[in-house]
Design a protein around this motif. Sequence first.
Motif, short mmCIF file in Angstrom:
data_model
loop_
_atom_site.label_atom_id
_atom_site.label_comp_id
_atom_site.label_asym_id
_atom_site.label_seq_id
_atom_site.Cartn_x
_atom_site.Cartn_y
_atom_site.Cartn_z
N ILE A 1 -6.59 5.90 -1.45
CA ILE A 1 -8.00 5.50 -1.63
C ILE A 1 -8.93 6.52 -0.99
CG2 ILE A 1 -9.72 3.80 -0.93
CD1 ILE A 1 -7.57 1.65 -1.28
N ALA A 2 -8.62 6.91 0.26
CA ALA A 2 -9.46 7.88 0.96
C ALA A 2 -9.48 9.22 0.24
CB ALA A 2 -8.96 8.04 2.39
N GLY A 3 -8.33 9.64 -0.23
CA GLY A 3 -8.26 10.93 -0.92
C GLY A 3 -9.08 10.97 -2.19
N VAL B 1 -5.65 1.31 -7.66
CA VAL B 1 -5.11 1.34 -6.30
C VAL B 1 -5.57 0.13 -5.50
CG1 VAL B 1 -4.89 2.70 -4.19
CG2 VAL B 1 -5.01 3.86 -6.39
N TYR B 2 -6.83 -0.27 -5.67
CA TYR B 2 -7.31 -1.46 -4.97
C TYR B 2 -6.52 -2.70 -5.40
CZ TYR B 2 -11.37 0.58 -2.64
OH TYR B 2 -12.18 1.30 -1.80
N PHE B 3 -6.13 -2.75 -6.66
CA PHE B 3 -5.29 -3.87 -7.11
C PHE B 3 -4.01 -3.92 -6.30
CE2 PHE B 3 -1.58 -5.28 -9.42
CZ PHE B 3 -1.96 -6.56 -9.83
N PHE B 4 -3.36 -2.79 -6.13
CA PHE B 4 -2.06 -2.81 -5.44
C PHE B 4 -2.19 -3.08 -3.95
CE2 PHE B 4 -0.48 -0.69 -9.33
CZ PHE B 4 0.58 -1.54 -9.58
N ARG B 5 -3.31 -2.71 -3.34
CA ARG B 5 -3.48 -3.11 -1.96
C ARG B 5 -3.58 -4.63 -1.87
NH1 ARG B 5 -8.11 -0.56 1.88
NH2 ARG B 5 -9.48 -1.94 0.68
#
Length: 728
Positions: free
Chosen positions: A133-135, A153-157
């Motif tokens: 996410i940061a990258g 990616v937010y979904f997988f977190r």
Amino acid sequence: MKKYIFNTLGLGLMTAMTLSSCSDNFLEEKKNYDNVTPTEVYADYTGASARVNDIYAWCLPDANAEANWKYNCTGVKDEQSKSTEEFSGFTVFTNPQQEMSVANGNVPDYFQNTLNNIQASVWGRIRNINDCIAGIEQGTLSESQKNELLGQVYFFRAWCYYQLVKWYGGVPIIKEVQDVSSDSYTPRSSAKECIEFIVEDLDKSAELLASKGGWSGSDWGRVSAGTALALKGRVLMLWCSPLFNRANDTERWTSAYNTMKQDLTTIDACGYGLYTTSNNVNGSDFAGQFSQIQSKEAVFVTLYNNLLSGDGQKNNSWERYIRPKNTTGSGYNASAMLVDLFPMSDGKIPAGSSNYTLLERSDSASTQTDIHNYPFMNRDPRFYRTFAFPGVRWAYNGDPTVQNANNPSYNNGQNYELWNYVWYTNTSDAGDVESGNDYGADNLLSDVCGIYVRKRSDDYDVNGSPLYNFQSSQKQGFAYSAAPYAEIRYAEVLLNLAEAACGAGDLDYAVEQLKKIRARAGYTAANNYGLQSNLTSNQAACMSAILYERQIEFAYEGKRFDDMRRWLLFDGGANFKNIDGAPASWTLTGWGGNTCTWLGITPMNGQRRENMEYRTADTYGVGGTTYDSDPLTKAGVERCAAIDLRKSDLHSQEEVLKKWYTENLVYKQKKGDSYDSNKVPLYINYLPRYYFLGLSMGAMNNNLNMPQTIGWADRVGSAGTFDPFTGE
């Protein structure tokens, strides 16, 4: 002091690591990033996409794995599935002879796993996601490219945190990559804060992916805005359920219902829906959805391929798990408890069932009572797609005789009939429920199951282009299958919504969703889809019907244990007061103080799961231990026509098979759950403190500051003090 979050692998290595380990189409592209810097990776869309694909590889459910720290239950015969009605056999959760405890070392570790291996750590996955996410956020991609990648990616977190919160309640919330230092410690948050964090991530995922809609082509299978909102619905139902909502706060239900009803529009717009065709015969649509590579039913899916070897090989082993041994499979033995619970053809629960008493009204209970001697008579269409029994067609495409010359070919499987009746070598064993000296017909012999799990099978009569690569020459059979695994089906979206509507008091809308599910199964409005008439006026009966429908619709898909936990179905939630140190707020005050009583469902505690089989009648005597010692064959008995689900005249076929059973076979109960050393039957005992799992010794040793949950001993044997509800 041991550190809570740790840094193990650099970004460049991580980028290149998993591109060859997954086989979903969008994961198969390869590019070498071994010698690039993190900044260069995120300046390039292909490189950033590779990092996102890496997240998929780490986090997608696995249809082949037993439930563990990384993978949720997907229906295989693991500790979670065996704690439900689906399979017999005690587990760490249900064993009445040994409590699960830190001292006994038998507490599953879904919290930490291996500290110094980022790939084998719960928090390693989350750290990897935060790093990604940061990258992306700090990279130089366009806004639309960033949104597309970050939404996934937010979904997988959120998915990773959902897996933690459903077990532990309050857990640490970590949104950024932490520096490696001795004081790198994040305390456990409250369950409410965790749920809000998960929902926030899912809303963010849906917002970022909103313009994308559904995926197509080689990208099909990626998570979408609809996927995020579907998972949010599941999370909201977890939060509304008695596990987290002890006082039955109706505002929670109403808020969830309004949200989920609104979200359904987006889910539908992404192209998801119930899988149906114009030729639904005996539940063929229900069966067919599991052998479609791009089924609209699959809202959150893991894809597989049937490559025999090489880079990118990723096979689904489910077909091999469930197919009988004489087809080169292994076979899963279904519990008689679930076989008995399946509805009748009129949609009603079998008469005399003791498990769902609120569904046994005079307008709901079926008149069919002899479900033991003739389990196949007049059952819900999904019954025949979930179980296989002696005398049913179950076609496939492959030659099993290469593996064993005595296996019946049935025209290379394309006319395969399952005849898994058994015989014994002596009369005393024939009457002994514990005896394992039974031998199955058609060369099944000692590798026989009484009733086979058929669910999610790639049935040749439903799918004429099988997804498996049957390898007779290598004697591997069904080992190479590309059948997808759907973790969230559209049917769950509807049943989650039905549950929310029922909890909020909109019983009419809840029943509408039930009717949609049953219509796909093959029911019609002629008998109100087999639903009893009071579901729109009795909230308890309506909720009981919804949970019953979930149990049938999702059998052997890994959903039942979670449902039993969140609805406290092992003891109704009546025993939280017996947990040492439990505060008064833990007491269940909603649902009359006992969910099982309110729902009319028999608690799982105090019950046993038995197995069943059909043996040759006593008049035929005993047999031997070889494939050609079948007493019926030796007596010249001809088999009747097996039930062929392609044909619409199911009832007439059932009558023929029933007559053959009457003349030749005898129902026999087989021991399922174990006995004690004195051969006294044992019964399920799920303790109330199991509803919120305690930290294992390994997890506590890896972080000396992490407090233990109330009801569990900490690393030095003292009572746990952490309240998952309050976060204190």
